[in-house]
Write a protein that holds these residues in place. Structure first.
Motif, PDB file in Angstrom:
ATOM      1  N   TYR A  19      21.975  41.609 -16.933  1.00  0.00           N
ATOM      2  CA  TYR A  19      21.341  40.333 -17.273  1.00  0.00           C
ATOM      3  C   TYR A  19      19.855  40.351 -16.897  1.00  0.00           C
ATOM      4  N   ASP A  20      19.565  40.877 -15.706  1.00  0.00           N
ATOM      5  CA  ASP A  20      18.178  40.934 -15.252  1.00  0.00           C
ATOM      6  C   ASP A  20      17.339  41.834 -16.146  1.00  0.00           C
ATOM      7  N   ARG A  21      17.955  42.885 -16.679  1.00  0.00           N
ATOM      8  CA  ARG A  21      17.220  43.790 -17.566  1.00  0.00           C
ATOM      9  C   ARG A  21      17.071  43.212 -18.969  1.00  0.00           C
ATOM     10  N   GLY A  22      17.837  42.154 -19.259  1.00  0.00           N
ATOM     11  CA  GLY A  22      17.732  41.505 -20.559  1.00  0.00           C
ATOM     12  C   GLY A  22      18.328  42.295 -21.698  1.00  0.00           C
ATOM     13  N   LYS A  23      19.218  43.232 -21.374  1.00  0.00           N
ATOM     14  CA  LYS A  23      19.816  44.071 -22.407  1.00  0.00           C
ATOM     15  C   LYS A  23      21.212  44.505 -21.972  1.00  0.00           C
ATOM     16  N   PRO A  24      22.226  44.356 -22.831  1.00  0.00           N
ATOM     17  CA  PRO A  24      23.567  44.818 -22.466  1.00  0.00           C
ATOM     18  C   PRO A  24      23.589  46.323 -22.226  1.00  0.00           C
ATOM     19  N   ALA A  25      24.560  46.755 -21.449  1.00  0.00           N
ATOM     20  CA  ALA A  25      24.736  48.183 -21.162  1.00  0.00           C
ATOM     21  C   ALA A  25      25.810  48.759 -22.068  1.00  0.00           C
ATOM     22  N   GLU A  26      25.646  50.020 -22.427  1.00  0.00           N
ATOM     23  CA  GLU A  26      26.636  50.734 -23.231  1.00  0.00           C
ATOM     24  C   GLU A  26      27.021  52.020 -22.510  1.00  0.00           C
ATOM     25  N   PHE A  27      28.320  52.258 -22.384  1.00  0.00           N
ATOM     26  CA  PHE A  27      28.784  53.474 -21.716  1.00  0.00           C
ATOM     27  C   PHE A  27      30.256  53.699 -22.024  1.00  0.00           C
ATOM     28  N   GLY A  28      30.729  54.885 -21.668  1.00  0.00           N
ATOM     29  CA  GLY A  28      32.134  55.212 -21.847  1.00  0.00           C
ATOM     30  C   GLY A  28      32.993  54.559 -20.778  1.00  0.00           C
ATOM     31  N   VAL A  29      34.173  54.105 -21.146  1.00  0.00           N
ATOM     32  CA  VAL A  29      35.073  53.451 -20.192  1.00  0.00           C
ATOM     33  C   VAL A  29      35.429  54.389 -19.046  1.00  0.00           C
ATOM     34  N   SER A  30      35.509  55.681 -19.339  1.00  0.00           N
ATOM     35  CA  SER A  30      35.852  56.657 -18.297  1.00  0.00           C
ATOM     36  C   SER A  30      34.636  57.111 -17.494  1.00  0.00           C
ATOM     37  N   GLY A  31      33.447  56.604 -17.848  1.00  0.00           N
ATOM     38  CA  GLY A  31      32.230  57.068 -17.183  1.00  0.00           C
ATOM     39  C   GLY A  31      31.783  56.213 -16.021  1.00  0.00           C
ATOM     40  N   VAL A  32      32.637  55.298 -15.571  1.00  0.00           N
ATOM     41  CA  VAL A  32      32.304  54.417 -14.452  1.00  0.00           C
ATOM     42  C   VAL A  32      33.363  54.564 -13.366  1.00  0.00           C
ATOM     43  N   VAL A  33      33.160  53.883 -12.237  1.00  0.00           N
ATOM     44  CA  VAL A  33      34.123  53.994 -11.134  1.00  0.00           C
ATOM     45  C   VAL A  33      35.486  53.454 -11.579  1.00  0.00           C
ATOM     46  N   LYS A  34      36.524  53.886 -10.901  1.00  0.00           N
ATOM     47  CA  LYS A  34      37.899  53.601 -11.325  1.00  0.00           C
ATOM     48  C   LYS A  34      38.178  52.109 -11.505  1.00  0.00           C
ATOM     49  N   GLY A  35      37.728  51.311 -10.551  1.00  0.00           N
ATOM     50  CA  GLY A  35      38.002  49.884 -10.626  1.00  0.00           C
ATOM     51  C   GLY A  35      37.342  49.221 -11.820  1.00  0.00           C
ATOM     52  N   PHE A  36      36.123  49.618 -12.118  1.00  0.00           N
ATOM     53  CA  PHE A  36      35.394  49.079 -13.263  1.00  0.00           C
ATOM     54  C   PHE A  36      36.098  49.493 -14.547  1.00  0.00           C
ATOM     55  N   SER A  37      36.506  50.755 -14.620  1.00  0.00           N
ATOM     56  CA  SER A  37      37.203  51.268 -15.795  1.00  0.00           C
ATOM     57  C   SER A  37      38.524  50.539 -16.008  1.00  0.00           C
ATOM     58  N   GLU A  38      39.274  50.320 -14.932  1.00  0.00           N
ATOM     59  CA  GLU A  38      40.554  49.625 -15.047  1.00  0.00           C
ATOM     60  C   GLU A  38      40.356  48.197 -15.539  1.00  0.00           C
ATOM     61  N   ALA A  39      39.344  47.524 -14.998  1.00  0.00           N
ATOM     62  CA  ALA A  39      39.088  46.143 -15.401  1.00  0.00           C
ATOM     63  C   ALA A  39      38.759  46.056 -16.886  1.00  0.00           C
ATOM     64  N   LEU A  40      37.948  46.973 -17.381  1.00  0.00           N
ATOM     65  CA  LEU A  40      37.586  46.964 -18.802  1.00  0.00           C
ATOM     66  C   LEU A  40      38.815  47.096 -19.691  1.00  0.00           C
ATOM     67  N   GLN A  41      39.774  47.906 -19.258  1.00  0.00           N
ATOM     68  CA  GLN A  41      40.970  48.131 -20.077  1.00  0.00           C
ATOM     69  C   GLN A  41      41.943  46.952 -20.048  1.00  0.00           C
ATOM     70  N   LEU A  42      41.691  45.985 -19.162  1.00  0.00           N
ATOM     71  CA  LEU A  42      42.484  44.759 -19.139  1.00  0.00           C
ATOM     72  C   LEU A  42      41.901  43.690 -20.058  1.00  0.00           C
ATOM     73  N   MET A  43      40.635  43.865 -20.439  1.00  0.00           N
ATOM     74  CA  MET A  43      39.896  42.829 -21.155  1.00  0.00           C
ATOM     75  C   MET A  43      39.952  43.038 -22.668  1.00  0.00           C
ATOM     76  N   LYS A  44      39.660  41.957 -23.380  1.00  0.00           N
ATOM     77  CA  LYS A  44      39.495  42.009 -24.827  1.00  0.00           C
ATOM     78  C   LYS A  44      38.068  41.569 -25.149  1.00  0.00           C
ATOM     79  N   PRO A  45      37.520  42.009 -26.280  1.00  0.00           N
ATOM     80  CA  PRO A  45      36.148  41.633 -26.619  1.00  0.00           C
ATOM     81  C   PRO A  45      35.930  40.116 -26.538  1.00  0.00           C
ATOM     82  N   GLY A  46      34.843  39.727 -25.905  1.00  0.00           N
ATOM     83  CA  GLY A  46      34.535  38.316 -25.702  1.00  0.00           C
ATOM     84  C   GLY A  46      34.978  37.783 -24.362  1.00  0.00           C
ATOM     85  N   ALA A  47      35.766  38.562 -23.619  1.00  0.00           N
ATOM     86  CA  ALA A  47      36.282  38.112 -22.325  1.00  0.00           C
ATOM     87  C   ALA A  47      35.216  38.202 -21.245  1.00  0.00           C
TER      88      ALA A  47
END
Length: 239
Positions: free
Chosen positions: A159-187
């Motif tokens: 948010y501070d950078r004013g631009k969304p981030a793009e990355f692979g789901v497997s390219g972040v720490v385990k907890g972040f990756s797990e959380a993403l796989q629980l979510m649906k677009p817009g969540a």
């Protein structure tokens, strides 16, 4: 008054000694200040904090002026070893304290209304649900997020950078990756990541200490389409 060597002035400026070159009128003063900034940044990057300015300045002057050193190489090696031992001891104590603090925080947080806990120990609270398919571990995603420690210290924010981030789901720490796989677009979720699902005992530089629990406000904006490989040069133009 006898003029002090530029290098000694440089060391004093860098480390807060009594001698300070406050004027930057001449080339030598500006050059000395430039070296001081470079030296300070280098020391800071190596995790070196408080130093004794006069002792450091004396060492610099002795070396530059070709004087006999006041310590032998063996003595200096022993000092460096002692410092390393002290830092390791401090780090272990800090890690143990952070681990206990994190466990208490998560235990208390798990009892808060709306907080869900997965089998891995990840905690999350749904702020807003999304629609569609959740990303897989092999997908790439576009997200907005803000990360903090449990003390409220912000360490990263798209948010501070004013631009969304793009990355692979497997390219972040385990907890972040797990959380993403629980979510649906817009969540949008608030996510609480135990240290073992984050950066663990190693931490992450100066910003995230050892055994820190991480708190994220996380929005899944989009599951990105798979990138198709560029055609080889020999195949370009073929139907």
């Amino acid at each position: 008054m006898k003029k002090k060597p530029i290098v000694l002035m440089l060391a004093a400026v860098v480390l807060g000694g009594q001698v300070q070159a406050t004027e930057l009128k001449t080339f030598d003063q500006r050059f000395s200040y430039t070296l001081g900034v470079r030296m300070a940044k280098m020391l800071s990057a190596q995790g070196i904090g408080k130093l004794d300015g006069p002792a450091f300045g004396s060492a610099v002057a002795d070396v530059i002026n070709g004087k006999d050193l006041q310590m032998t190489e063996d003595q200096m090696t022993e000092v460096l070893k002692e410092r390393s031992d002290r830092l390791n001891k401090e780090r272990k104590a800090k890690a143990a304290a952070a681990l206990e603090k994190g466990k208490k925080f998560l235990a208390d947080n798990a009892r808060n209304e709306g907080v869900k806990v997965t089998d891995s120990g990840l905690q999350y609270k749904v702020i807003r649900e999304g629609k569609g398919d959740s990303p897989k571990k092999t997908d790439r995603v576009k997200v907005h997020y803000e990360g903090r420690t449990i003390d409220g210290k912000k360490f990263d924010s798209s948010y501070d950078r004013g631009k969304p981030a793009e990355f692979g789901v497997s390219g972040v720490v385990k907890g972040f990756s797990e959380a993403l796989q629980l979510m649906k677009p817009g969540a949008k979720y608030q996510v609480f990541i135990p240290s073992e699902l984050g950066y663990g005992e190693r931490g992450a530089g100066k910003v995230i200490g050892p055994n820190e629990v991480l708190v994220f406000d996380l929005e899944l904006l989009e599951v990105l389409p798979e990138k198709k490989p560029e055609p080889a040069a020999a195949d370009a133009g073929k139907k």
